[in-house]
Design a protein around this motif. Structure first.
Motif, PDB file in Angstrom:
ATOM      1  N   ALA A 178       0.305 -14.245   5.700  1.00  0.00           N
ATOM      2  CA  ALA A 178      -0.243 -14.354   7.052  1.00  0.00           C
ATOM      3  C   ALA A 178       0.513 -13.465   8.031  1.00  0.00           C
ATOM      4  N   ASP A 179       1.780 -13.205   7.751  1.00  0.00           N
ATOM      5  CA  ASP A 179       2.572 -12.354   8.635  1.00  0.00           C
ATOM      6  C   ASP A 179       2.325 -10.871   8.391  1.00  0.00           C
ATOM      7  N   ALA A 180       1.663 -10.540   7.298  1.00  0.00           N
ATOM      8  CA  ALA A 180       1.409  -9.137   6.986  1.00  0.00           C
ATOM      9  C   ALA A 180       0.321  -8.603   7.901  1.00  0.00           C
ATOM     10  N   GLN A 181       0.471  -7.370   8.312  1.00  0.00           N
ATOM     11  CA  GLN A 181      -0.513  -6.731   9.177  1.00  0.00           C
ATOM     12  C   GLN A 181      -0.967  -5.450   8.504  1.00  0.00           C
ATOM     13  N   ALA A 182      -2.220  -5.109   8.715  1.00  0.00           N
ATOM     14  CA  ALA A 182      -2.744  -3.872   8.144  1.00  0.00           C
ATOM     15  C   ALA A 182      -2.089  -2.679   8.828  1.00  0.00           C
ATOM     16  N   ALA A 183      -1.796  -1.692   8.036  1.00  0.00           N
ATOM     17  CA  ALA A 183      -1.176  -0.490   8.586  1.00  0.00           C
ATOM     18  C   ALA A 183      -2.247   0.362   9.252  1.00  0.00           C
ATOM     19  N   GLY A 184      -1.972   0.795  10.441  1.00  0.00           N
ATOM     20  CA  GLY A 184      -2.887   1.673  11.154  1.00  0.00           C
ATOM     21  C   GLY A 184      -2.579   3.105  10.798  1.00  0.00           C
ATOM     22  N   GLY A 185      -2.919   3.490   9.573  1.00  0.00           N
ATOM     23  CA  GLY A 185      -2.555   4.807   9.068  1.00  0.00           C
ATOM     24  C   GLY A 185      -3.442   5.907   9.600  1.00  0.00           C
TER      25      GLY A 185
ATOM     26  N   LEU B 171      -6.605  11.090   1.699  1.00  0.00           N
ATOM     27  CA  LEU B 171      -5.814  11.635   0.600  1.00  0.00           C
ATOM     28  C   LEU B 171      -5.616  10.588  -0.501  1.00  0.00           C
ATOM     29  N   PHE B 172      -5.283   9.354  -0.108  1.00  0.00           N
ATOM     30  CA  PHE B 172      -5.098   8.285  -1.092  1.00  0.00           C
ATOM     31  C   PHE B 172      -6.410   7.947  -1.799  1.00  0.00           C
ATOM     32  N   GLU B 173      -7.514   7.942  -1.066  1.00  0.00           N
ATOM     33  CA  GLU B 173      -8.808   7.669  -1.686  1.00  0.00           C
ATOM     34  C   GLU B 173      -9.166   8.762  -2.690  1.00  0.00           C
TER      35      GLU B 173
ATOM     36  N   GLN C 143      -7.077   8.358  -5.793  1.00  0.00           N
ATOM     37  CA  GLN C 143      -7.586   7.229  -6.589  1.00  0.00           C
ATOM     38  C   GLN C 143      -8.828   7.661  -7.376  1.00  0.00           C
ATOM     39  N   GLN C 144      -9.698   8.435  -6.755  1.00  0.00           N
ATOM     40  CA  GLN C 144     -10.895   8.924  -7.443  1.00  0.00           C
ATOM     41  C   GLN C 144     -10.524   9.831  -8.599  1.00  0.00           C
ATOM     42  N   LEU C 145      -9.535  10.688  -8.411  1.00  0.00           N
ATOM     43  CA  LEU C 145      -9.122  11.596  -9.477  1.00  0.00           C
ATOM     44  C   LEU C 145      -8.482  10.850 -10.636  1.00  0.00           C
ATOM     45  N   VAL C 146      -7.734   9.805 -10.344  1.00  0.00           N
ATOM     46  CA  VAL C 146      -7.082   9.038 -11.397  1.00  0.00           C
ATOM     47  C   VAL C 146      -8.092   8.205 -12.173  1.00  0.00           C
ATOM     48  N   SER C 147      -9.129   7.712 -11.492  1.00  0.00           N
ATOM     49  CA  SER C 147     -10.089   6.832 -12.155  1.00  0.00           C
ATOM     50  C   SER C 147     -11.088   7.581 -13.034  1.00  0.00           C
TER      51      SER C 147
END
Length: 68
Positions: free
Chosen positions: A44-51, A58-60, A63-67
């Motif tokens: 509950a204390d975790a917050q989403a990172a506003g990246g 880049l991360f998406e 992930q597509q290349l690895v999958s």
């Protein structure tokens, strides 16, 4: 000046291994484990990172290349 030699209070028997750990060698991993366990159990204390959208893209893409 030479460093003092480590002396044992009891002689080691042939074929035996004498292992002594300092107190922090057990305390630090235990502390890290408990800290991570508390973080996992209380999401509950975790917050989403506003990246940055570019970093997210880049991360998406990675992930597509690895999958494939």
């Amino acid at each position: 000046m030479p460093a003092p030699a480590h002396t044992r209070s009891h002689p080691a028997t042939p074929g035996s291994v004498d292992i002594r750990l300092p107190w922090w060698a057990l305390a630090l991993p235990a502390l890290a484990f408990v800290s991570l366990l508390i973080l996992i159990l209380n999401p509950a204390d975790a917050q989403a990172a506003g990246g940055d959208p570019a970093v997210t893209h880049l991360f998406e893409r990675a992930q597509q290349l690895v999958s494939r």
